[in-house]
Design a protein around this motif. Structure first.
Motif, PDB file in Angstrom:
ATOM      1  N   HIS A 253       0.843  -1.191   0.000  1.00 27.16           N
ATOM      2  CA  HIS A 253       0.000   0.000   0.000  1.00 27.16           C
ATOM      3  C   HIS A 253       0.879   1.242   0.000  1.00 27.16           C
ATOM      4  O   HIS A 253       1.957   1.251   0.599  1.00 27.16           O
ATOM      5  CB  HIS A 253      -0.901   0.038   1.241  1.00 27.16           C
ATOM      6  CG  HIS A 253      -1.741  -1.188   1.435  1.00 27.16           C
ATOM      7  ND1 HIS A 253      -1.233  -2.365   1.954  1.00 27.16           N
ATOM      8  CD2 HIS A 253      -3.047  -1.423   1.174  1.00 27.16           C
ATOM      9  CE1 HIS A 253      -2.197  -3.278   2.012  1.00 27.16           C
ATOM     10  NE2 HIS A 253      -3.311  -2.725   1.542  1.00 27.16           N
TER      11      HIS A 253
ATOM     12  N   TYR B  17       0.164  -4.485  -7.022  1.00 24.92           N
ATOM     13  CA  TYR B  17       0.188  -4.216  -5.583  1.00 24.92           C
ATOM     14  C   TYR B  17      -0.105  -5.460  -4.746  1.00 24.92           C
ATOM     15  O   TYR B  17      -0.094  -5.384  -3.517  1.00 24.92           O
ATOM     16  CB  TYR B  17      -0.832  -3.134  -5.235  1.00 24.92           C
ATOM     17  CG  TYR B  17      -0.480  -1.747  -5.722  1.00 24.92           C
ATOM     18  CD1 TYR B  17       0.420  -0.958  -5.033  1.00 24.92           C
ATOM     19  CD2 TYR B  17      -1.066  -1.215  -6.870  1.00 24.92           C
ATOM     20  CE1 TYR B  17       0.735   0.326  -5.466  1.00 24.92           C
ATOM     21  CE2 TYR B  17      -0.764   0.054  -7.316  1.00 24.92           C
ATOM     22  CZ  TYR B  17       0.138   0.830  -6.615  1.00 24.92           C
ATOM     23  OH  TYR B  17       0.447   2.092  -7.047  1.00 24.92           O
TER      24      TYR B  17
ATOM     25  N   GLY C 171      -2.859  -4.801  -2.539  1.00 25.50           N
ATOM     26  CA  GLY C 171      -2.774  -3.511  -1.863  1.00 25.50           C
ATOM     27  C   GLY C 171      -3.330  -2.405  -2.741  1.00 25.50           C
ATOM     28  O   GLY C 171      -4.226  -2.616  -3.555  1.00 25.50           O
TER      29      GLY C 171
END
Length: 778
Positions: A58, A78, A81
């Motif tokens: 994140h 990600y 995330g």
């Protein structure tokens, strides 16, 4: 099976210790400092290099950088995330709370890793080996930090004092130690003492913990941060690009670091000695140490010629940088700023940034680029603060001669009023300035100041009913000459004093108008005389100020007779003052309105070009004579093309009709008039002069206002940019107040990025969320 570790990259900082390269609109984490990607990209790449276990990544970043985040990280997976965008920065405690909350909501009581986005770490494997070494302690309820063994007595880092090995007590992993305390950045002697021990480590700013452990810490030690962060995350907007925290609830979270909020209160903190090489790249010295150097220990980047230099960091982001004989020095040059310091002192650039922020300088906020312009209103808060909090309070008190009446003509830079004769034009201009300030909402004693000024001006009335040119300090008449220039200033002041509610101004104004028409009007009706007694030399400048006064009286009374008076002056401009071949405005003429012989005949002043341009636009708006707009544009263009010092961007005092500089001094008033002209010519049909307006306000502050004591200005700058003023003349107050008040009017309602200064109250703006005052031109 490897533990899931939810990684959160903190990307909200500015990196001001790497100014002038790192700035608010383009902070350190977005720079490629080593040639293999930006700091942010390398951080995300490192987090994704974990070999086993789920590792969602994140990014917690400023919303103003959302587009940059999307661009830089396009194509990155990600792993579940994503991006979380802060509408305003609230320091690290709020970000850590959001990270723990998001993990609890997504994965339950999982392991969280907090990492800065702008640190240099050597190898991915060593990084993850260190993190994995801390996982057992984190699972057991410890908040794990990572310490780096010092290699020098560094005063720019925080330190960790480590205690016993936890493995001996709780079987939580060999080498993991209990944290005794955190230590703020020490002085050199203390740092040397820390280096000599085995118990002190640099604090890398990396954290590992269970989400529920941090929740408990916040609820015990700073409950309000947790509850308000929870409210912000619950009401956040979500789309494919990320989570957008709401301004109203997020801005209410206290702005405090996680160290102060909870870490200094905890007992369950463990430290893993880092197995990787690390630098926070928080200074030019650290960047020199972390970068590849030449055979003499120099880092040389950009267009740089370095001769006989050693152990220096030399970087140019634009024009050629040439240096000779430097040793242990950092030189960093961008398009608009240069920083020079001994390498060992380079971290003190923060003091430069603090001073620039205090002055409201845009160089700490925005990076110059050919495809970016400052949007309208970027200077609003600095302008409003300077006018209403610095300048008007100073001049409305110290500028008033309480003993003899009227206003002081000038000040020394130490604030001492100078004992000089008082010119009628200066007294009138002060009355005008306080009238304008009152009309724009200044809550100072404007009525008293206006009445005080008019009463003193009355001491200068002549036998014929006019106003004398100069008074002695005590108010007795020094020079009884009655000239057109001073009467234009008197008329302007009385018009605005009447508009501001002064009970005597209308009658005095009618008397002044009658005197001008009786004693100063040319009997041939071809303009106005220089003085009541006449002179062979005639000037355009008094006519310009009379045009200004006639337009002011038309505005406050609505009487078209004032427009007819103004029209006669505009006709003179068309037929005699303006040269259609060179687009220039003459200053000196003979009695037949032919250019004066010799040098006076070719003398032109860029400042007057700007003044005439704005007045012509105003007259055209009142009379629908739209053919005057091209004249105004030509005057402005001529002044910009031939009347500016290319080194400073400031208007010269005078140039010839052929564009040759005649007076190389740049005074403050032409720069103010340039602002007014750009505002007047920024019309819907074009051209778009909004970037020009902001640039001219910036130059006025950079050269004339910011270097001066509070509430004062540097009136004279030479051709090399050196201040050569010996005093602060009060007559300039009128120019600055007029121009900057018009700027505030022009940008009213603009959504601007705050130029807030520590200790300075922000100027009220619309409730709409602030956005960066930059846009990219397609």
């Amino acid at each position: 099976m490897a533990e899931r570790i939810s990684c959160f990259v903190m990307s909200g900082g500015v990196g001001s210790r790497l100014w002038p390269l790192s700035r608010e609109d383009n902070p350190k984490q977005f720079h490629d400092l080593s040639g293999d990607g930006s700091m942010l990209v390398k951080t995300v790449r490192r987090l994704k290099a974990r070999e086993e276990g789920q590792t969602p990544v994140h990014i917690i970043a400023a919303e103003r950088n959302a587009e940059r985040i999307r661009t830089d990280l396009a194509g990155f997976d990600y792993s579940g995330g994503g991006a979380i965008f802060e509408p305003v920065g609230r320091n690290t405690a709020a970000a850590v709370a959001i990270a723990a909350l998001h993990t609890l909501n997504s994965h339950g009581d999982g392991i969280v890793l907090i990492v800065p986005s702008d640190h240099a770490i050597t190898t991915d494997r060593q990084f993850w080996d260190s993190v994995e070494a801390g996982v057992p302690a984190a699972k057991a309820g410890q908040v794990v930090v990572f310490g780096m063994k010092p290699t020098r007595p560094e005063t720019g880092y925080g330190y960790i004092e480590a205690g016993d090995d936890l493995a001996e007590q709780d079987q939580q992993g060999a080498g993991v130690r209990r944290v005794v305390r955190f230590v703020e950045k020490p002085d050199a002697e203390t740092a040397s003492r820390y280096l000599a021990t085995s118990d002190f480590f640099w604090n890398t700013g990396i954290f590992l913990f269970r989400a529920a452990v941090i929740r408990a810490a916040f609820l015990n030690h700073h409950r309000d941060i947790w509850l308000q962060a929870e409210r912000a995350l619950d009401t956040a907007a979500r789309d494919l690009s990320g989570i957008y925290l709401p301004l109203d609830s997020y801005a209410s979270i206290p702005s405090i670091s996680v160290d102060y909020a909870i870490m200094e209160h905890l007992c369950n903190i463990a430290m893993v000695p880092a197995r990787f090489r690390w630098s926070d790249l928080g200074s030019w010295q650290s960047l020199l140490e972390a970068s590849r150097t030449d055979e003499r220990g120099n880092v040389v980047i950009g267009d740089v010629v370095a001769i006989d230099c050693e152990r220096s960091y030399l970087r140019s982001g634009g024009r050629l940088l040439s240096v000779v004989g430097l040793k242990d020095v950092a030189v960093v040059a961008t398009d608009d700023a240069t920083f020079v310091a001994p390498v060992a002192e380079s971290q003190n650039v923060k003091h430069v940034v603090e001073q620039l922020e205090k002055w409201g300088r845009l160089e700490v906020k925005f990076t110059p680029a050919h495809d970016r312009v400052v949007l309208p209103g970027a200077w609003r808060q600095r302008v409003a603060h300077w006018l209403f909090e610095e300048t008007l309070p100073r001049w409305s008190t110290a500028g008033v001669d309480e003993r003899h009446g009227g206003f002081h003509e000038a000040f020394a830079f130490d604030g001492t009023p100078l004992c000089k004769p008082k010119r009628m034009r200066t007294m009138a201009r002060q009355v005008y300035a306080y009238s304008v300030a009152k009309l724009r909402g200044w809550d100072g004693p404007a009525d008293d100041l206006i009445a005080h000024g008019i009463a003193f001006m009355e001491k200068g009335r002549t036998k014929r009913g006019g106003w004398a040119r100069t008074l002695n300090v005590d108010g007795s008449i020094a020079d009884p000459c009655e000239d057109a220039y001073d009467h234009a200033c008197v008329l302007l002041a009385l018009a605005y004093a009447h508009r501001a509610g002064n009970p005597d101004a209308l009658a005095r104004g009618e008397e002044a108008m009658a005197f001008v028409e009786t004693w100063l009007e040319d009997e041939r009706l071809t303009g106005f005389l220089e003085t009541c007694d006449g002179t062979e030399l005639r000037r355009s400048n008094p006519h310009m100020h009379l045009l200004e006064a006639f337009l002011a009286w038309h505005e406050v009374t609505g009487a078209r007779s004032y427009l007819r008076r103004a029209a006669r002056i505009v006709d003179l401009f068309r037929t005699h003052f303006f040269d259609p071949e060179s687009w220039t405005l003459g200053e000196y003429f003979d009695n037949e309105w032919k250019p004066a012989p010799g040098g006076q005949g070719v003398w032109t002043e860029p400042g007057h070009h700007f003044e005439w341009a704005s007045l012509l636009v105003e007259f055209a708006a009142r009379t629908k004579q739209s053919d005057l707009i091209p004249f105004a544009r030509k005057l402005y263009s001529s002044a910009v093309a031939n009347g500016l010092n290319r080194a400073t961007g400031l208007a010269y005092g005078a140039v010839s009709r052929d564009g040759l500089p005649l007076d190389l001094i740049s005074r403050s008033w032409p720069q103010a008039e340039a602002i007014k002209a750009a505002i007047a010519l920024d019309r819907p049909e074009g051209p778009d002069l909004k970037p020009e307006i902001e640039a001219r306000v910036g130059r006025l502050f950079r050269w004339h206002i910011d270097p001066a004591p509070t509430g004062f200005w540097i009136d004279r700058i030479d051709e090399r940019g050196k201040a050569v003023a010996g005093e602060v003349p009060a007559s300039i107050f009128y120019h600055l107040v007029t121009a900057l008040m018009q700027y505030l009017d022009k940008t009213e309602g603009a959504v601007v990025h705050s130029l807030a200064v520590p200790g300075v109250a922000a100027v009220a703006e619309p409730a709409e969320p602030a956005r960066p005052a930059l846009r990219v031109i397609a």
